[in-house]
Design a protein around this motif. Structure first.
Motif, PDB file in Angstrom:
ATOM      1  N   VAL A 231       0.827  -1.215   0.000  1.00 23.63           N
ATOM      2  CA  VAL A 231       0.000   0.000   0.000  1.00 23.63           C
ATOM      3  C   VAL A 231       0.859   1.262   0.000  1.00 23.63           C
ATOM      4  O   VAL A 231       0.371   2.335  -0.377  1.00 23.63           O
ATOM      5  CB  VAL A 231      -0.974   0.003   1.202  1.00 23.63           C
ATOM      6  N   MET A 232       2.131   1.159   0.393  1.00 29.92           N
ATOM      7  CA  MET A 232       3.041   2.309   0.308  1.00 29.92           C
ATOM      8  C   MET A 232       3.759   2.378  -1.034  1.00 29.92           C
ATOM      9  O   MET A 232       4.536   3.305  -1.274  1.00 29.92           O
ATOM     10  CB  MET A 232       4.067   2.264   1.439  1.00 29.92           C
ATOM     11  N   GLY A 233       3.519   1.394  -1.910  1.00 32.23           N
ATOM     12  CA  GLY A 233       4.165   1.394  -3.213  1.00 32.23           C
ATOM     13  C   GLY A 233       5.617   0.978  -3.173  1.00 32.23           C
ATOM     14  O   GLY A 233       6.390   1.320  -4.084  1.00 32.23           O
ATOM     15  N   LEU A 234       6.022   0.226  -2.136  1.00 35.63           N
ATOM     16  CA  LEU A 234       7.395  -0.265  -2.018  1.00 35.63           C
ATOM     17  C   LEU A 234       7.443  -1.756  -2.296  1.00 35.63           C
ATOM     18  O   LEU A 234       6.408  -2.417  -2.406  1.00 35.63           O
ATOM     19  CB  LEU A 234       7.939   0.056  -0.620  1.00 35.63           C
ATOM     20  N   ASN A 235       8.633  -2.293  -2.417  1.00 32.66           N
ATOM     21  CA  ASN A 235       8.803  -3.679  -2.830  1.00 32.66           C
ATOM     22  C   ASN A 235       8.632  -4.629  -1.641  1.00 32.66           C
ATOM     23  O   ASN A 235       9.409  -4.560  -0.687  1.00 32.66           O
ATOM     24  CB  ASN A 235      10.188  -3.873  -3.451  1.00 32.66           C
ATOM     25  N   PRO A 236       7.628  -5.530  -1.660  1.00 33.29           N
ATOM     26  CA  PRO A 236       7.400  -6.402  -0.509  1.00 33.29           C
ATOM     27  C   PRO A 236       8.492  -7.443  -0.302  1.00 33.29           C
ATOM     28  O   PRO A 236       8.764  -7.839   0.835  1.00 33.29           O
ATOM     29  CB  PRO A 236       6.049  -7.060  -0.826  1.00 33.29           C
TER      30      PRO A 236
ATOM     31  N   LEU B 199       4.526 -13.043  -6.086  1.00 32.17           N
ATOM     32  CA  LEU B 199       3.252 -13.539  -5.562  1.00 32.17           C
ATOM     33  C   LEU B 199       2.628 -12.529  -4.611  1.00 32.17           C
ATOM     34  O   LEU B 199       1.419 -12.249  -4.677  1.00 32.17           O
ATOM     35  CB  LEU B 199       3.477 -14.874  -4.843  1.00 32.17           C
ATOM     36  N   VAL B 200       3.440 -11.968  -3.735  1.00 30.70           N
ATOM     37  CA  VAL B 200       2.936 -10.975  -2.785  1.00 30.70           C
ATOM     38  C   VAL B 200       2.431  -9.736  -3.518  1.00 30.70           C
ATOM     39  O   VAL B 200       1.378  -9.170  -3.185  1.00 30.70           O
ATOM     40  CB  VAL B 200       4.044 -10.596  -1.783  1.00 30.70           C
ATOM     41  N   SER B 201       3.150  -9.314  -4.550  1.00 28.14           N
ATOM     42  CA  SER B 201       2.770  -8.103  -5.293  1.00 28.14           C
ATOM     43  C   SER B 201       1.491  -8.292  -6.094  1.00 28.14           C
ATOM     44  O   SER B 201       0.892  -7.299  -6.536  1.00 28.14           O
ATOM     45  CB  SER B 201       3.905  -7.691  -6.238  1.00 28.14           C
TER      46      SER B 201
END
Length: 493
Positions: free
Chosen positions: A52-57, A362-364
């Motif tokens: 939700v912050m637009g960063l890489n999970p 997968l997370v993204s």
């Protein structure tokens, strides 16, 4: 010692009243199993918030493991905790992106906030927390936490919920049921279970109902599309470092690791999160102290500084901010195993997950409707933590010192009210609301009659209650845990 654990008993069995201390461990087989529980407990929120912050999970998971190890070393193994992704920065990051900021500006602002938090921790370690209490009384801290959470309501309403409103409401209901109807470990991983449920539900709807017509993030118009898309998952490799940030052919940023850039406006937008992190870490350390029966006040400053170091380190390579996780404290309360060895295992597992691009892909790919159902709960809970701080500290809103400036700050923060300073610099939302709440409260206190000042200083209770039982930590003694100094406690038997 931070490393080197004594074996608890035979390492295989625990009596009904046994407690495994931070410097002890069970057999390595059981320790690995406990570490896996801690991984599952932190998983949901740790990769939801980077998304939700637009960063890489993928990078966030890997850096959370590294930050956890650094935290445990700094606190000398005395405060067993896991550092997952902090939700307190989400509002500030959303404001930065709304003003056209990119991921480098986001992580640069977070890095500065991490350094500030670390410096405050050092100050507390050497000078005590009394200075902090005078600057940030519970009425102010609660207001800042509240406006950080409720400021995010438009993000849910405008971005995630419209992508699939029916999946969102079902995921929301599933989250509520898991968190309330079940006890113990299941309730602690409600967010993770809701993610799995939402993923499966979206996939089933794709196969049975077909495409949905809704706007994708950043799109001006609704289009027909499937809820789930696993193309990136299939193309990703199993092993590798997170990718470097790049700009795709369509002009959109594909975020990965990167070096930060710095903007004064962006920094001001995220600095209020430092106040929330101080409250979180203080509450978590007090909760661990109550559960273990050890006096951890001497390590309070270290814990806050360690979280700041973890946040600064993670953001220096493009990762997400960190904080100690209540979910993992709940696992300790349920198992009565406080061994830091389990946290080292959890950290290593997180680092290994962070070295899998397929896991990151997968997370993204979490559908927007799923995020809508989860964030509508999580953001509301952040805001209500502010009210919880007020309640447990007995804040008197019949006193105009507390009522008037705090009311103004909250409305400014939640409503994204702006103050244009120059043509190129505007204060607004969370940053302006925080300034008004803090400065306004101190101004009101300075000019108020002595009777009102005395009433404003009389609030007592707990900063954030996370413990499973009442006692020295919690509401039971009606004394703010940040203010009380009851000396070392005898370990529980």
């Amino acid at each position: 010692m931070a490393l080197g654990w004594k074996l608890h008993g035979d390492g295989k069995t625990m009596g009904p009243d046994d407690v495994v201390a931070p410097d002890e461990r069970l057999s390595w087989g059981k320790t690995v199993g406990l570490g896996a529980q801690h991984v599952v407990a932190m998983f949901g929120a740790t990769f939801v918030f980077p998304i939700v912050m637009g960063l890489n999970p993928q990078l966030a998971i890997m850096m959370s493991g590294i930050a956890t190890i650094i935290f445990l070393l700094i606190v000398n193994g005395k405060v067993p905790s896991y550092l997952g992704t902090s939700a307190s920065f989400v509002g500030g990051v959303a404001a930065i992106r709304a003003q056209g900021g990119d991921s480098a500006e986001v992580t640069g602002a977070i890095l500065v906030a991490g350094i500030v938090l670390a410096l405050i921790g050092v100050l507390i370690h050497f000078m005590g927390s009394s200075v902090l209490h005078r600057v940030l009384p519970p009425v102010v801290t609660g207001a800042v936490v509240m406006l950080i959470g409720f400021n995010l309501a438009p993000v849910v309403a405008g971005i995630y919920w419209p992508q699939d409103q029916w999946v969102a409401i079902l995921v929301m209901l599933f989250t509520i049921v898991c968190a309330v109807a079940f006890r113990g470990f299941v309730s602690r991983i409600a967010v993770f279970l809701a993610l799995v449920f939402g993923f499966v539900l979206s996939w089933v709807l794709d196969k049975t109902v077909g495409m949905i017509n809704s706007p994708l993030p950043g799109a001006a118009q609704a289009t027909d599309h499937f809820r789930t898309n696993f193309d990136a998952v299939g193309a990703a490799s199993w092993i590798g470092f997170p990718p470097q940030t790049m700009v795709a052919a369509d002009g959109k940023e594909v975020v990965g690791w990167h070096t930060p850039s710095f903007s004064v406006a962006a920094i001001l937008l995220v600095l209020p999160a430092v106040i929330a992190l101080i409250a979180e870490n203080t509450g978590h350390v007090k909760a661990v102290a109550e559960m273990t029966g050890h006096d951890l006040d001497p390590y309070m400053g270290r814990a806050i500084a360690a979280d700041g170091v973890g946040t600064a380190l993670a953001s220096s390579v493009g990762g997400s901010p960190t904080t100690t996780y209540a979910e993992n404290i709940g696992v300790m309360a349920a198992t009565r195993v406080y061994s830091t060895a389990a946290y080292y295992v959890a950290a290593i597992v997180a680092i290994l997950f962070g070295l899998s691009p397929k896991f990151g892909a997968l997370v993204s790919s979490v559908p927007g409707g799923v995020l809508g159902g989860i964030t509508v709960v999580l953001y509301g809970m952040i805001g209500l933590l502010g009210a919880k701080i007020w309640k447990e500290n007995g804040v008197d809103f019949g006193n105009p010192i507390n009522l008037v400036p705090i009311a103004a700050g909250i409305i400014i923060g939640i409503g994204n009210v702006e103050l244009k300073i120059t043509e190129d610099f505007t204060l607004g939302g969370i940053a302006l609301g925080t300034i008004v709440a803090i400065a306004g409260w101190h101004l009101a206190k300075a000019i108020a009659p002595a009777e009102l000042r005395a009433r404003a200083e009389s609030a007592r209770g707990t900063m954030i209650s996370l413990g499973e039982e009442e006692g020295t930590y919690g509401d039971g003694d009606r004394i703010d845990d940040l203010y009380q100094n009851d000396g070392p406690r005898e370990p529980r038997r």
